[in-house]
Design a protein around this motif. Structure first.
Motif, PDB file in Angstrom:
ATOM      1  N   ARG A 154       4.713  15.646  -2.529  1.00 26.09           N
ATOM      2  CA  ARG A 154       4.301  15.179  -3.864  1.00 26.09           C
ATOM      3  C   ARG A 154       2.939  15.761  -4.247  1.00 26.09           C
ATOM      4  NH1 ARG A 154       3.074  10.040  -4.467  1.00 26.09           N
ATOM      5  NH2 ARG A 154       3.491  10.115  -6.701  1.00 26.09           N
TER       6      ARG A 154
ATOM      7  N   SER B 272      -3.556   7.701   1.167  1.00 24.70           N
ATOM      8  CA  SER B 272      -2.165   7.460   1.565  1.00 24.70           C
ATOM      9  C   SER B 272      -1.816   8.244   2.828  1.00 24.70           C
ATOM     10  CB  SER B 272      -1.230   7.838   0.425  1.00 24.70           C
ATOM     11  OG  SER B 272      -1.444   9.193   0.053  1.00 24.70           O
TER      12      SER B 272
ATOM     13  N   VAL C 144       6.737  13.243   2.664  1.00 20.58           N
ATOM     14  CA  VAL C 144       7.030  13.025   1.245  1.00 20.58           C
ATOM     15  C   VAL C 144       5.741  13.101   0.423  1.00 20.58           C
ATOM     16  CG1 VAL C 144       7.786  11.287  -0.416  1.00 20.58           C
ATOM     17  CG2 VAL C 144       9.121  11.699   1.653  1.00 20.58           C
ATOM     18  N   GLN C 145       4.708  12.476   0.935  1.00 23.37           N
ATOM     19  CA  GLN C 145       3.446  12.454   0.199  1.00 23.37           C
ATOM     20  C   GLN C 145       2.838  13.851   0.098  1.00 23.37           C
ATOM     21  OE1 GLN C 145       2.838  10.075  -1.452  1.00 23.37           O
ATOM     22  NE2 GLN C 145       0.706   9.441  -1.597  1.00 23.37           N
TER      23      GLN C 145
ATOM     24  N   LEU D 238       0.830  -1.209   0.000  1.00 25.10           N
ATOM     25  CA  LEU D 238       0.000   0.000   0.000  1.00 25.10           C
ATOM     26  C   LEU D 238       0.861   1.255   0.000  1.00 25.10           C
ATOM     27  CD1 LEU D 238      -2.946  -0.856   2.447  1.00 25.10           C
ATOM     28  CD2 LEU D 238      -3.054  -0.516  -0.030  1.00 25.10           C
TER      29      LEU D 238
ATOM     30  N   ALA E  38       1.030   3.977  -2.845  1.00 23.35           N
ATOM     31  CA  ALA E  38       0.689   5.362  -2.538  1.00 23.35           C
ATOM     32  C   ALA E  38       1.789   6.315  -2.991  1.00 23.35           C
ATOM     33  CB  ALA E  38       0.452   5.512  -1.033  1.00 23.35           C
ATOM     34  N   LEU E  39       3.037   5.865  -2.861  1.00 17.79           N
ATOM     35  CA  LEU E  39       4.155   6.753  -3.202  1.00 17.79           C
ATOM     36  C   LEU E  39       4.425   6.797  -4.707  1.00 17.79           C
ATOM     37  CD1 LEU E  39       6.585   5.829  -0.284  1.00 17.79           C
ATOM     38  CD2 LEU E  39       5.373   7.991  -0.610  1.00 17.79           C
TER      39      LEU E  39
ATOM     40  N   ARG F  84     -12.187  13.161  -2.101  1.00 19.26           N
ATOM     41  CA  ARG F  84     -11.889  12.859  -3.506  1.00 19.26           C
ATOM     42  C   ARG F  84     -10.439  13.157  -3.855  1.00 19.26           C
ATOM     43  NH1 ARG F  84     -17.008  15.352  -4.014  1.00 19.26           N
ATOM     44  NH2 ARG F  84     -16.068  17.298  -4.750  1.00 19.26           N
TER      45      ARG F  84
ATOM     46  N   PRO G 177      -6.759  12.427  -4.259  1.00 23.16           N
ATOM     47  CA  PRO G 177      -6.041  11.145  -4.366  1.00 23.16           C
ATOM     48  C   PRO G 177      -4.989  10.941  -3.289  1.00 23.16           C
ATOM     49  CG  PRO G 177      -5.382  12.648  -6.119  1.00 23.16           C
ATOM     50  CD  PRO G 177      -6.552  13.283  -5.437  1.00 23.16           C
ATOM     51  N   ALA G 178      -4.614  11.996  -2.581  1.00 26.59           N
ATOM     52  CA  ALA G 178      -3.601  11.836  -1.518  1.00 26.59           C
ATOM     53  C   ALA G 178      -4.211  11.427  -0.189  1.00 26.59           C
ATOM     54  CB  ALA G 178      -2.825  13.137  -1.342  1.00 26.59           C
TER      55      ALA G 178
ATOM     56  N   LEU H 114       7.119   9.533   5.583  1.00 25.07           N
ATOM     57  CA  LEU H 114       6.342   9.198   4.385  1.00 25.07           C
ATOM     58  C   LEU H 114       5.206  10.196   4.168  1.00 25.07           C
ATOM     59  CD1 LEU H 114       6.194   5.291   4.663  1.00 25.07           C
ATOM     60  CD2 LEU H 114       7.562   6.676   3.108  1.00 25.07           C
TER      61      LEU H 114
ATOM     62  N   LEU I  87      -3.161   6.378   5.653  1.00 24.64           N
ATOM     63  CA  LEU I  87      -2.335   5.205   5.950  1.00 24.64           C
ATOM     64  C   LEU I  87      -1.103   5.599   6.769  1.00 24.64           C
ATOM     65  CD1 LEU I  87      -1.534   2.204   5.471  1.00 24.64           C
ATOM     66  CD2 LEU I  87      -0.355   2.973   3.409  1.00 24.64           C
ATOM     67  N   PHE I  88      -0.435   6.662   6.353  1.00 24.92           N
ATOM     68  CA  PHE I  88       0.773   7.076   7.072  1.00 24.92           C
ATOM     69  C   PHE I  88       0.433   7.627   8.453  1.00 24.92           C
ATOM     70  CE2 PHE I  88       2.415   7.862   2.568  1.00 24.92           C
ATOM     71  CZ  PHE I  88       2.809   6.529   2.455  1.00 24.92           C
TER      72      PHE I  88
ATOM     73  N   THR J 297       1.646   6.753  -6.955  1.00 21.62           N
ATOM     74  CA  THR J 297       0.383   7.152  -7.592  1.00 21.62           C
ATOM     75  C   THR J 297       0.432   8.633  -8.000  1.00 21.62           C
ATOM     76  OG1 THR J 297      -0.786   5.556  -6.217  1.00 21.62           O
ATOM     77  CG2 THR J 297      -2.123   7.260  -7.257  1.00 21.62           C
ATOM     78  N   ASP J 298      -0.185   8.929  -9.111  1.00 20.94           N
ATOM     79  CA  ASP J 298      -0.291  10.330  -9.533  1.00 20.94           C
ATOM     80  C   ASP J 298      -1.249  11.067  -8.608  1.00 20.94           C
ATOM     81  OD1 ASP J 298      -0.298  12.708 -10.830  1.00 20.94           O
ATOM     82  OD2 ASP J 298      -1.536  12.044 -12.515  1.00 20.94           O
ATOM     83  N   LEU J 299      -0.757  12.130  -7.988  1.00 18.25           N
ATOM     84  CA  LEU J 299      -1.567  12.839  -6.998  1.00 18.25           C
ATOM     85  C   LEU J 299      -2.193  14.115  -7.563  1.00 18.25           C
ATOM     86  CD1 LEU J 299       0.706  12.492  -3.827  1.00 18.25           C
ATOM     87  CD2 LEU J 299      -1.238  11.085  -4.527  1.00 18.25           C
ATOM     88  N   THR J 300      -2.241  14.225  -8.881  1.00 22.54           N
ATOM     89  CA  THR J 300      -2.842  15.424  -9.466  1.00 22.54           C
ATOM     90  C   THR J 300      -4.319  15.511  -9.076  1.00 22.54           C
ATOM     91  OG1 THR J 300      -1.356  15.213 -11.338  1.00 22.54           O
ATOM     92  CG2 THR J 300      -3.269  16.643 -11.615  1.00 22.54           C
TER      93      THR J 300
ATOM     94  N   THR K 281      -8.173  15.997  -9.101  1.00 25.53           N
ATOM     95  CA  THR K 281      -9.112  15.810 -10.206  1.00 25.53           C
ATOM     96  C   THR K 281     -10.008  17.006 -10.398  1.00 25.53           C
ATOM     97  OG1 THR K 281     -10.582  14.712  -8.653  1.00 25.53           O
ATOM     98  CG2 THR K 281      -9.124  13.312  -9.970  1.00 25.53           C
ATOM     99  N   ASP K 282     -10.169  17.824  -9.360  1.00 29.57           N
ATOM    100  CA  ASP K 282     -11.070  18.979  -9.469  1.00 29.57           C
ATOM    101  C   ASP K 282     -10.292  20.268  -9.186  1.00 29.57           C
ATOM    102  OD1 ASP K 282     -10.552  18.310  -6.912  1.00 29.57           O
ATOM    103  OD2 ASP K 282     -12.613  18.605  -6.186  1.00 29.57           O
TER     104      ASP K 282
END
Lengths: 336, 102
Positions: free
Chosen positions: B73, B14, B69-70, A321, A325-326, B8, B10-11, B66, B17-18, A328-331, A333-334
């Motif tokens: 990103r 993760s 880092v996330q 996981l 997670a590290l 919604r 995407p981060a 982590l 989780l961290f 994945t593209d984190l762009t 969406t909205d």
């Protein structure tokens, strides 16, 4: 390139999961104990007489002291047996038994293994007689052990329902060795260990005596004292002490385990004795107390927290996981 | 019924989780302290400190690292998306200016 990255990732995941199989620190410790008290007893020589056993309350006045009758050097302990006479005039009988009181109350935790090593004094002048042919058993002692040498008083009660076989070992130096696994359940709650002839093994041809030293022996023939080796594991670090600190451990001993005979020489301090003339009188009737039953004790072995075996599964879930997670593209969406 | 906007993102999974890893580390430290404080037996305290305190410290550090880092990103991805949006806007503005001149 992508395959290589996947292989590296799989190796990292497998390696991380393997960390879960590394045993969690589990502290085993070995404790060596020497006797705090020691004693040996021999049969009352007056018992074969027609008048029966002569004890302290059979004389007009109590004996002032516990008469020391050891013909052997001070600081020696003895376990012996002599077989039946060749003409059948007498039966085989125990000639000596020894008691070792170890300070087991200082041990905190569960005992997973125990062994007793008794270095032998093989000097014949000290009483040693063919110790290699001995048949000795180790039993738990349920009564208080009082230091004495060669006493003819009633010895402390022993419980041999569970006993360990004591074997003679010749090398590197003559000693007795016993694996005390059969006694583990009561080892930490007992008053000590008795070494006495194994009635189930001795034969009419036996004639032996094993001699060893007390920790306080000082003469030139002194051998190392007996050692009780305990492998102790903190059974459960969250457990409370089994016996409150301010309660003496003797309370666990049933009152019948220590025979109390008014005027008995067993209750008199052991000091150097004068010669005492003892008139022959009718032997008293002393009711033998029943053997005390040692309280069973549960011993926990293995991991203190078996849930650690789930750690590999946790790693197998969390690591992929995290990797996913590290990468994945984190762009968003909205994005506004 | 629509989901909140932050769910919604995407981060979010993760980071959750961290954050869980960090929380587990604190729990391990607490358990290590609890076990070590309830006995005077050093042989029992050492495993508790090794498994609890050091293990917990590793989990806290790892989880926080982590998460950092996330977050970086995510911020970079957001900045990149906004830059692309700005470029799209500029491109559209240039196209509109060219159309008006012709």
């Amino acid at each position: 390139m992508k395959l290589a990255a996947r292989l590296v990732t799989a190796a990292l995941v497998a390696g991380s999961a393997a960390i879960g199989f590394v045993p969690v620190a589990h502290a085993d410790s070995t404790t060596n104990l020497t006797p705090a008290t020691s004693a040996w007893y021999q049969p009352n020589p007056t018992c074969p007489l027609p008048t029966g056993c002569l004890t302290g309350d059979s004389v007009p006045a109590p004996l002032p002291v516990d008469v020391p009758l050891s013909p052997y050097p001070a600081g020696t302990l003895h376990v012996g047996y002599t077989g039946a006479a060749a003409n059948g005039s007498s039966q085989g009988q125990e000639t000596a038994r020894a008691y070792l009181g170890f300070p087991v109350s200082s041990v905190d935790g569960s005992v997973t293994a125990a062994a007793l090593d008794v270095p032998l004094d093989t000097t014949q002048a000290d009483g040693s007689l063919a110790p290699e042919t001995s048949h000795i058993q180790a039993c738990l002692v349920s009564a208080t052990i009082t230091s004495t040498e060669g006493s003819i008083s009633t010895p402390p009660m022993v419980s041999c329902d569970a006993h360990a076989v004591v074997k003679y070992v010749a090398t590197p130096s003559p000693h007795l060795h016993a694996d005390l696994a059969p006694l583990l359940a009561g080892l930490l709650t007992t008053n000590g260990i008795a070494l006495l002839p194994d009635a189930s093994s001795v034969t009419s041809a036996d004639a032996w005596q094993a001699v060893f030293s007390t920790p306080g022996r000082t003469d030139a023939a002194k051998t190392d004292p007996p050692v009780l080796k305990l492998t102790v594991v903190p059974s459960d670090v969250v457990s409370e002490p089994e016996v409150p600190v301010d309660v003496p451990t003797d309370v666990a001993v049933p009152p019948v385990s220590q025979p109390v005979v008014p005027g008995s020489v067993a209750n008199i301090p052991d000091v150097t004795a004068p010669t005492v003339d003892v008139p022959a009188v009718q032997a008293p009737t002393v009711q033998q107390p029943q053997a005390a039953v040692t309280e069973p004790k549960t011993i926990t072995v293995g991991y203190a927290y078996p849930i650690v075996w789930l750690l590999p599964l946790v790693f197998l879930i969390v690591v992929p996981l995290a990797v996913r997670a590290l990468t994945t593209d984190l762009t968003p969406t909205d994005t506004p | 019924m629509s989901r909140p906007a932050w769910t919604r993102d995407p981060a979010t999974p993760s980071l959750a989780l961290f954050a869980g890893v960090v929380l587990t580390g604190f729990v391990a430290i607490g358990l290590g302290w609890r076990v070590a404080a309830r006995t005077l037996l050093v042989a029992a305290q050492v495993p508790a400190l090794v498994s609890g305190a050091l293990g917990g410290l590793v989990l806290v550090t790892l989880g926080a690292g982590l998460a950092s880092v996330q977050s970086s990103r995510r911020l970079a991805a957001t900045e990149r998306a906004e830059t692309e949006l700005l470029l799209d806007e500029a491109h559209a503005l240039v196209q509109a200016f060219k159309a008006r001149q012709s």
